[in-house]
Design a protein around this motif. Sequence first.
Motif, PDB file in Angstrom:
ATOM      1  N   LEU A 163       0.867  -1.268   0.019  1.00 26.08           N
ATOM      2  CA  LEU A 163      -0.102   0.114   0.065  1.00 26.08           C
ATOM      3  C   LEU A 163       1.003   1.326   0.130  1.00 26.08           C
ATOM      4  O   LEU A 163       0.599   2.183  -0.742  1.00 26.08           O
ATOM      5  CB  LEU A 163      -0.785   0.135   1.363  1.00 26.08           C
ATOM      6  N   LEU A 164       1.941   1.096   0.766  1.00 20.48           N
ATOM      7  CA  LEU A 164       2.856   2.231   0.746  1.00 20.48           C
ATOM      8  C   LEU A 164       3.361   2.687  -0.661  1.00 20.48           C
ATOM      9  O   LEU A 164       3.563   3.835  -0.739  1.00 20.48           O
ATOM     10  CB  LEU A 164       4.175   2.098   1.801  1.00 20.48           C
ATOM     11  N   LEU A 165       3.922   1.359  -1.184  1.00 21.99           N
ATOM     12  CA  LEU A 165       4.452   1.695  -2.581  1.00 21.99           C
ATOM     13  C   LEU A 165       3.488   2.282  -3.713  1.00 21.99           C
ATOM     14  O   LEU A 165       4.291   2.994  -4.547  1.00 21.99           O
ATOM     15  CB  LEU A 165       5.029   0.208  -2.846  1.00 21.99           C
ATOM     16  N   SER A 166       2.463   1.892  -3.369  1.00 24.57           N
ATOM     17  CA  SER A 166       1.426   2.325  -4.333  1.00 24.57           C
ATOM     18  C   SER A 166       1.260   3.992  -4.361  1.00 24.57           C
ATOM     19  O   SER A 166       0.758   4.469  -5.243  1.00 24.57           O
ATOM     20  CB  SER A 166       0.172   1.598  -4.219  1.00 24.57           C
ATOM     21  N   THR A 167       1.711   4.426  -3.089  1.00 25.04           N
ATOM     22  CA  THR A 167       1.485   5.854  -3.125  1.00 25.04           C
ATOM     23  C   THR A 167       2.933   6.699  -3.495  1.00 25.04           C
ATOM     24  O   THR A 167       2.799   8.074  -3.425  1.00 25.04           O
ATOM     25  CB  THR A 167       1.520   6.306  -1.407  1.00 25.04           C
ATOM     26  N   VAL A 168       3.699   6.127  -3.959  1.00 21.16           N
ATOM     27  CA  VAL A 168       4.980   6.810  -4.133  1.00 21.16           C
ATOM     28  C   VAL A 168       4.858   7.261  -5.425  1.00 21.16           C
ATOM     29  O   VAL A 168       4.235   6.746  -6.488  1.00 21.16           O
ATOM     30  CB  VAL A 168       6.190   5.618  -4.282  1.00 21.16           C
ATOM     31  N   GLY A 169       5.329   8.455  -5.594  1.00 21.51           N
ATOM     32  CA  GLY A 169       5.034   9.704  -6.808  1.00 21.51           C
ATOM     33  C   GLY A 169       4.414  10.609  -6.638  1.00 21.51           C
ATOM     34  O   GLY A 169       4.103  11.043  -5.553  1.00 21.51           O
ATOM     35  N   THR A 170       4.003  11.366  -7.655  1.00 20.11           N
ATOM     36  CA  THR A 170       3.013  12.578  -7.659  1.00 20.11           C
ATOM     37  C   THR A 170       1.663  12.192  -7.581  1.00 20.11           C
ATOM     38  O   THR A 170       1.103  11.415  -8.372  1.00 20.11           O
ATOM     39  CB  THR A 170       3.258  13.248  -9.189  1.00 20.11           C
ATOM     40  N   ASP A 171       0.990  12.799  -6.403  1.00 22.62           N
ATOM     41  CA  ASP A 171      -0.352  12.863  -6.235  1.00 22.62           C
ATOM     42  C   ASP A 171      -1.089  13.350  -7.360  1.00 22.62           C
ATOM     43  O   ASP A 171      -0.958  14.694  -7.484  1.00 22.62           O
ATOM     44  CB  ASP A 171      -0.902  13.320  -4.950  1.00 22.62           C
ATOM     45  N   VAL A 172      -2.099  12.640  -7.945  1.00 20.85           N
ATOM     46  CA  VAL A 172      -2.660  13.445  -9.080  1.00 20.85           C
ATOM     47  C   VAL A 172      -3.913  14.392  -9.059  1.00 20.85           C
ATOM     48  O   VAL A 172      -4.132  15.049  -9.574  1.00 20.85           O
ATOM     49  CB  VAL A 172      -3.557  12.050  -9.931  1.00 20.85           C
ATOM     50  N   ASN A 173      -4.219  14.306  -7.474  1.00 19.39           N
ATOM     51  CA  ASN A 173      -5.066  15.323  -7.236  1.00 19.39           C
ATOM     52  C   ASN A 173      -4.498  16.636  -6.694  1.00 19.39           C
ATOM     53  O   ASN A 173      -4.943  17.725  -7.048  1.00 19.39           O
ATOM     54  CB  ASN A 173      -5.934  14.677  -6.030  1.00 19.39           C
ATOM     55  N   THR A 174      -3.280  16.567  -6.019  1.00 19.87           N
ATOM     56  CA  THR A 174      -2.705  17.834  -5.454  1.00 19.87           C
ATOM     57  C   THR A 174      -1.448  18.203  -6.238  1.00 19.87           C
ATOM     58  O   THR A 174      -1.340  19.205  -6.078  1.00 19.87           O
ATOM     59  CB  THR A 174      -2.356  17.681  -3.887  1.00 19.87           C
ATOM     60  N   GLY A 175      -1.028  17.074  -6.923  1.00 16.70           N
ATOM     61  CA  GLY A 175       0.298  17.409  -7.714  1.00 16.70           C
ATOM     62  C   GLY A 175       1.602  17.654  -6.569  1.00 16.70           C
ATOM     63  O   GLY A 175       2.714  17.660  -7.349  1.00 16.70           O
ATOM     64  N   GLN A 176       1.621  16.910  -5.542  1.00 17.62           N
ATOM     65  CA  GLN A 176       2.463  16.790  -4.457  1.00 17.62           C
ATOM     66  C   GLN A 176       3.258  15.592  -4.754  1.00 17.62           C
ATOM     67  O   GLN A 176       2.647  14.500  -5.111  1.00 17.62           O
ATOM     68  CB  GLN A 176       2.111  16.917  -3.100  1.00 17.62           C
ATOM     69  N   GLU A 177       4.592  15.770  -4.469  1.00 16.77           N
ATOM     70  CA  GLU A 177       5.432  14.556  -4.723  1.00 16.77           C
ATOM     71  C   GLU A 177       5.494  13.765  -3.220  1.00 16.77           C
ATOM     72  O   GLU A 177       5.477  14.279  -2.207  1.00 16.77           O
ATOM     73  CB  GLU A 177       6.927  14.725  -5.013  1.00 16.77           C
ATOM     74  N   ARG A 178       5.240  12.426  -3.203  1.00 13.94           N
ATOM     75  CA  ARG A 178       5.006  11.868  -2.015  1.00 13.94           C
ATOM     76  C   ARG A 178       6.257  10.701  -1.998  1.00 13.94           C
ATOM     77  O   ARG A 178       6.279   9.855  -2.990  1.00 13.94           O
ATOM     78  CB  ARG A 178       3.663  11.123  -2.040  1.00 13.94           C
ATOM     79  N   LEU A 179       6.877  10.483  -0.905  1.00 16.79           N
ATOM     80  CA  LEU A 179       7.721   9.420  -0.452  1.00 16.79           C
ATOM     81  C   LEU A 179       8.823   9.080  -1.767  1.00 16.79           C
ATOM     82  O   LEU A 179       9.233   8.211  -2.003  1.00 16.79           O
ATOM     83  CB  LEU A 179       7.030   8.139  -0.314  1.00 16.79           C
TER      84      LEU A 179
END
Length: 485
Positions: A163-179
């Motif tokens: 689940l954590l690995l699936s959140t890595v990258g740019t959030d499509v809703n906010t444009g923020q980079e995650r992890l």
Amino acid sequence: LQPDVLLYALIGCLVGTLIGVLPGVGPIATIAMLLPITYGVDPAGALIMLAGIYYGAQYGGSTSAILVNIPGEATAVVTTLDGHQMARNGRAGAALGIAAIGSFTAGTIATLVVASIGAPLTKLGMLFGAAEYFALMATGLVFAVVLARGSVLNAIAMIVLGLLLSTVGTDVNTGQERLTFGIDALVDRIDFAVLAMGIFGFAELLRSLENPEARDVVKGAIGKILPTMSEIRQSINPILRGTGLGTILGALPGNGAVLAPFASYALEKKLAKDPSRFGKGAIEGVAGPEAANNSGAQAAFIPLLTLGIPPNAVMALMVGAMTIHGIVPGPQVMTRNPDLFWGMIASMWVGNLALLVINLPLVGLWVKLLKVPYRLMFPAILIFCCIGIYSINNQATDVILTAFFGLVGYGFLKLGFELAPLLLGFVLGGLMEDTFRRAMDLSHGSMMTFIERPISAGLLVLALIVLIISVLPSVAGKRNEVFVE
């Protein structure tokens, strides 16, 4: 029935049989390795080929289990108990024949079941909202925890990591980079093929290389392939019972298909007039489990095609293949891509028929292949994997990431963790995040939406009950016994 699609089905079945016959790689690693090839193929042909690999491996796994006493696929473990004993007693041909007949019969019946309940389940899925889908996926992950090998805590850890690995990258809703930790290669999220090929393809290659090769290949004649009428009569009821068990367990989230042959073997032994025959070459001990593992493989497509929920790691790879081709998994597949939906179901029967034709005449070839040392095959497989991964985005960083995940996957395998829950967590993570956000938007931020909606509440309660039961000492002990055996 288009020639190119039939060719893809035949290639998938042939490759699947080959992978099943040669223990060490397995269908999960193979499908992960072949994902890059499907980029240039039409969606129906690509998915039919990958599906052919999956149920082709069930057939091939039984061949190596009977002839070499090494299961080429996890579901063929039970076949070694009586199948190899039959081979040692000079009845290898009869064992291979009844395995093929049982598998074809079970596959045909299971395909009819998938076709008959596909439409009603799809209509049910259309009634689901965001909250119900989130609860359904959460329940699927809980079943994956319960049915995974090893401790419940280890399985939960693998799912959380996925689940954590699936959140890595740019959030499509906010444009923020995650992890991303400032690593440019992670900004566009972790590619599904990179992760799958790393933790399954490369990790399985490393694990297979460390094991010494000891193959007890049957040296005598294979014998007559077709079983006698007496043996067929003995096998009819076990095949039908195995088909029923496999169809039910295969459709359950959390890889119930792996348990189907074990359940079938236990049932046949319990119903037998002389249980002492089992383990010494009882044909029922081959017929029932082989029918169970093949019907389980077909039934695993039920939740995938109707609800978009992958019940095991192979189906998670199929979800990945769908997304690669721009197909959104779920009940809308039937309405938006009817050719794909019904083509997949029709290909199951075509594939089973192809496997019957491929397997029995080529037994001699499979015996010769079983004698080829793995050390000669693995360098070629590794090079093929690297070229495939590089060809997706033409980026060397993808190959490096795949190698990294391969080492991570190998480390987890050495520590006794099962990798299938990680892949399920990764595939469902993005879908769960999307459905959770939509449920929150629709309820104006109220978490009570998951409790107020009856289906959602029922699914979450079921997940909680199953999780609590699985950690009870008596149940945990029984669960460990099943997987150790």
